[in-house]
Design a protein around this motif. Structure first.
Motif, PDB file in Angstrom:
ATOM      1  N   MET A   1       0.834  -1.205   0.000  1.00 57.30           N
ATOM      2  CA  MET A   1       0.000   0.000   0.000  1.00 57.30           C
ATOM      3  C   MET A   1       0.867   1.252   0.000  1.00 57.30           C
ATOM      4  O   MET A   1       1.820   1.350   0.778  1.00 57.30           O
ATOM      5  N   ASP A   2       0.535   2.176  -0.825  1.00 54.25           N
ATOM      6  CA  ASP A   2       1.119   3.512  -0.808  1.00 54.25           C
ATOM      7  C   ASP A   2       0.327   4.322   0.204  1.00 54.25           C
ATOM      8  O   ASP A   2      -0.873   4.548   0.032  1.00 54.25           O
ATOM      9  N   LEU A  26       3.171  10.847   8.377  1.00 53.81           N
ATOM     10  CA  LEU A  26       2.884  12.236   8.003  1.00 53.81           C
ATOM     11  C   LEU A  26       3.864  12.729   6.952  1.00 53.81           C
ATOM     12  O   LEU A  26       3.480  13.439   6.010  1.00 53.81           O
ATOM     13  N   ALA A  27       5.123  12.343   7.085  1.00 49.72           N
ATOM     14  CA  ALA A  27       6.134  12.741   6.101  1.00 49.72           C
ATOM     15  C   ALA A  27       5.838  12.167   4.723  1.00 49.72           C
ATOM     16  O   ALA A  27       6.209  12.761   3.703  1.00 49.72           O
ATOM     17  N   LYS A  28       5.156  11.039   4.682  1.00 54.15           N
ATOM     18  CA  LYS A  28       4.808  10.397   3.415  1.00 54.15           C
ATOM     19  C   LYS A  28       3.456  10.872   2.877  1.00 54.15           C
ATOM     20  O   LYS A  28       2.972  10.354   1.869  1.00 54.15           O
ATOM     21  N   GLY A  29       2.846  11.826   3.556  1.00 57.62           N
ATOM     22  CA  GLY A  29       1.603  12.398   3.042  1.00 57.62           C
ATOM     23  C   GLY A  29       0.334  11.757   3.549  1.00 57.62           C
ATOM     24  O   GLY A  29      -0.755  12.023   3.034  1.00 57.62           O
ATOM     25  N   ALA A  30       0.436  10.925   4.586  1.00 63.63           N
ATOM     26  CA  ALA A  30      -0.755  10.286   5.148  1.00 63.63           C
ATOM     27  C   ALA A  30      -1.442  11.223   6.138  1.00 63.63           C
ATOM     28  O   ALA A  30      -0.852  12.203   6.619  1.00 63.63           O
ATOM     29  N   ARG A  31      -2.675  10.889   6.439  1.00 68.14           N
ATOM     30  CA  ARG A  31      -3.400  11.480   7.554  1.00 68.14           C
ATOM     31  C   ARG A  31      -3.363  10.450   8.679  1.00 68.14           C
ATOM     32  O   ARG A  31      -3.473   9.248   8.428  1.00 68.14           O
ATOM     33  N   ARG A 131     -13.548  -0.462   2.233  1.00 68.53           N
ATOM     34  CA  ARG A 131     -12.642   0.370   1.457  1.00 68.53           C
ATOM     35  C   ARG A 131     -12.161  -0.384   0.205  1.00 68.53           C
ATOM     36  O   ARG A 131     -12.034  -1.607   0.203  1.00 68.53           O
ATOM     37  N   PRO A 132     -11.850   0.332  -0.870  1.00 70.50           N
ATOM     38  CA  PRO A 132     -11.324  -0.332  -2.074  1.00 70.50           C
ATOM     39  C   PRO A 132      -9.942  -0.919  -1.853  1.00 70.50           C
ATOM     40  O   PRO A 132      -9.536  -1.867  -2.524  1.00 70.50           O
ATOM     41  N   GLU A 133      -9.207  -0.352  -0.899  1.00 69.44           N
ATOM     42  CA  GLU A 133      -7.889  -0.857  -0.509  1.00 69.44           C
ATOM     43  C   GLU A 133      -7.699  -0.526   0.963  1.00 69.44           C
ATOM     44  O   GLU A 133      -7.951   0.592   1.392  1.00 69.44           O
ATOM     45  N   ALA A 134      -7.273  -1.511   1.759  1.00 71.70           N
ATOM     46  CA  ALA A 134      -7.127  -1.267   3.183  1.00 71.70           C
ATOM     47  C   ALA A 134      -6.018  -2.144   3.743  1.00 71.70           C
ATOM     48  O   ALA A 134      -5.577  -3.100   3.099  1.00 71.70           O
ATOM     49  N   TYR A 135      -5.576  -1.790   4.967  1.00 72.13           N
ATOM     50  CA  TYR A 135      -4.447  -2.504   5.557  1.00 72.13           C
ATOM     51  C   TYR A 135      -4.645  -2.643   7.063  1.00 72.13           C
ATOM     52  O   TYR A 135      -5.089  -1.709   7.726  1.00 72.13           O
ATOM     53  N   LEU A 136      -4.289  -3.821   7.577  1.00 73.32           N
ATOM     54  CA  LEU A 136      -4.310  -4.089   9.007  1.00 73.32           C
ATOM     55  C   LEU A 136      -2.926  -4.584   9.407  1.00 73.32           C
ATOM     56  O   LEU A 136      -2.420  -5.559   8.843  1.00 73.32           O
ATOM     57  N   ILE A 228       4.999  -2.603   4.787  1.00 73.56           N
ATOM     58  CA  ILE A 228       3.616  -2.329   4.380  1.00 73.56           C
ATOM     59  C   ILE A 228       3.556  -2.009   2.890  1.00 73.56           C
ATOM     60  O   ILE A 228       2.668  -2.492   2.175  1.00 73.56           O
ATOM     61  N   GLU A 229       4.479  -1.201   2.425  1.00 73.19           N
ATOM     62  CA  GLU A 229       4.504  -0.863   1.003  1.00 73.19           C
ATOM     63  C   GLU A 229       4.706  -2.106   0.135  1.00 73.19           C
ATOM     64  O   GLU A 229       4.156  -2.213  -0.952  1.00 73.19           O
ATOM     65  N   ASP A 230       5.496  -3.075   0.655  1.00 78.61           N
ATOM     66  CA  ASP A 230       5.746  -4.318  -0.082  1.00 78.61           C
ATOM     67  C   ASP A 230       4.699  -5.388   0.202  1.00 78.61           C
ATOM     68  O   ASP A 230       4.762  -6.483  -0.371  1.00 78.61           O
TER      69      ASP A 230
END
Length: 270
Positions: A1-2, A26-31, A131-136, A228-230
């Protein structure tokens, strides 16, 4: 996930790995919805990151099922959605043998590490599944696969998180929810103090034992976000975690003896 543009809930967010995760996200642009017990530490986090409305803070005890059930609505009210949850909050036990621990310590360790994670998963999964894409992401420990003397109940709680997370991975394989299990080795955090455990000098490397240098929390967060990105199922954090996982698979008794020799001084005489 990006994670850029995603809404991520982080527990144990005001210190240690949790705080480093908030800053990296936050540095990667997330909320980010930062969840922690300590309101003063959350206020310090707000001042530290200066992220404006991209950061919300939520004072919460994850063992409080009613409060956890109410949390998703609070996060959605602020951010409009939830895309990922990182269950990072956890405590260690005093370095004591199982028969020496009080019932209250055993129950608290299981309540925070295992049941707190369970309540968070159950509260947020219905939203994540929409969600269309989600992560746990659930944070366990190197202690989930390698027993540490004086941390048997802690290890049991994290082993329960490990197996539950792997079960969730199997249950959610055909959904849009990805699952990762994080297993850190020694990381420089305040987990001992936050757990009410007094250990003296060198407490940051206690879980790995003498001879291992504790990994910086920001480096641990970097490794976790790369995992997570991978979309990795198992995210091993630190050279000690990687080495001891291999040793435990190849020579289980030998790896246990190695840890026992390194940690026995913390237990004193039997």
């Amino acid at each position: 996930m990006d994670v850029s543009g995603k809404v991520v809930v982080v527990t144990g967010a005001a210190s240690g790995i949790g705080r480093a995760l908030v800053e990296a996200l936050l540095a990667k642009g997330a909320r980010v919805a930062a969840v922690d017990l300590k309101v003063e530490a959350l206020e310090a986090l707000v001042a530290r990151v200066n992220a404006g409305e991209r950061l919300s803070t939520h004072e919460l005890n994850i063992t409080d099922r009613a409060a956890v059930r109410a949390l998703p609505a609070e996060v959605v009210a602020h951010h409009g959605a939830v895309d990922a949850v990182i269950n990072n909050a956890g405590i260690i036990q005093p370095f004591e043998r199982v028969h020496e621990l009080s019932d209250e310590v055993i129950e608290r360790t299981m309540d925070v590490n295992f049941f707190g994670t369970v309540w968070m998963v159950r509260a947020f999964l219905p939203i994540l599944l929409q969600r269309p894409e989600a992560y746990l992401v659930n944070v366990a420990s190197m202690g989930a696969f390698l027993p540490v003397p004086g941390q048997a109940i802690y290890g049991a709680s994290k082993a329960a998180v490990k197996l539950m997370t792997e079960g969730l991975y199997a249950e959610l394989m055909e959904t849009a929810v990805k699952v990762s299990l994080v297993m850190p080795g020694a990381v420089a955090t305040d987990i001992a103090a936050n757990s009410g455990v007094t250990m003296g000098d060198g407490e940051e490397g206690a879980e790995a034992g003498e001879g291992y240098q504790a990994l910086a929390a920001d480096k641990a967060a970097e490794i976790i976000l790369e995992g997570i990105e991978d979309e990795r199922l198992h995210i091993l954090v630190g050279s000690d975690a990687r080495l001891m996982q291999l040793a435990n698979r190849i020579a289980p008794k030998g790896s246990i003896r190695l840890i026992q020799r390194k940690m026995r001084d913390l237990l004193g005489d039997a």
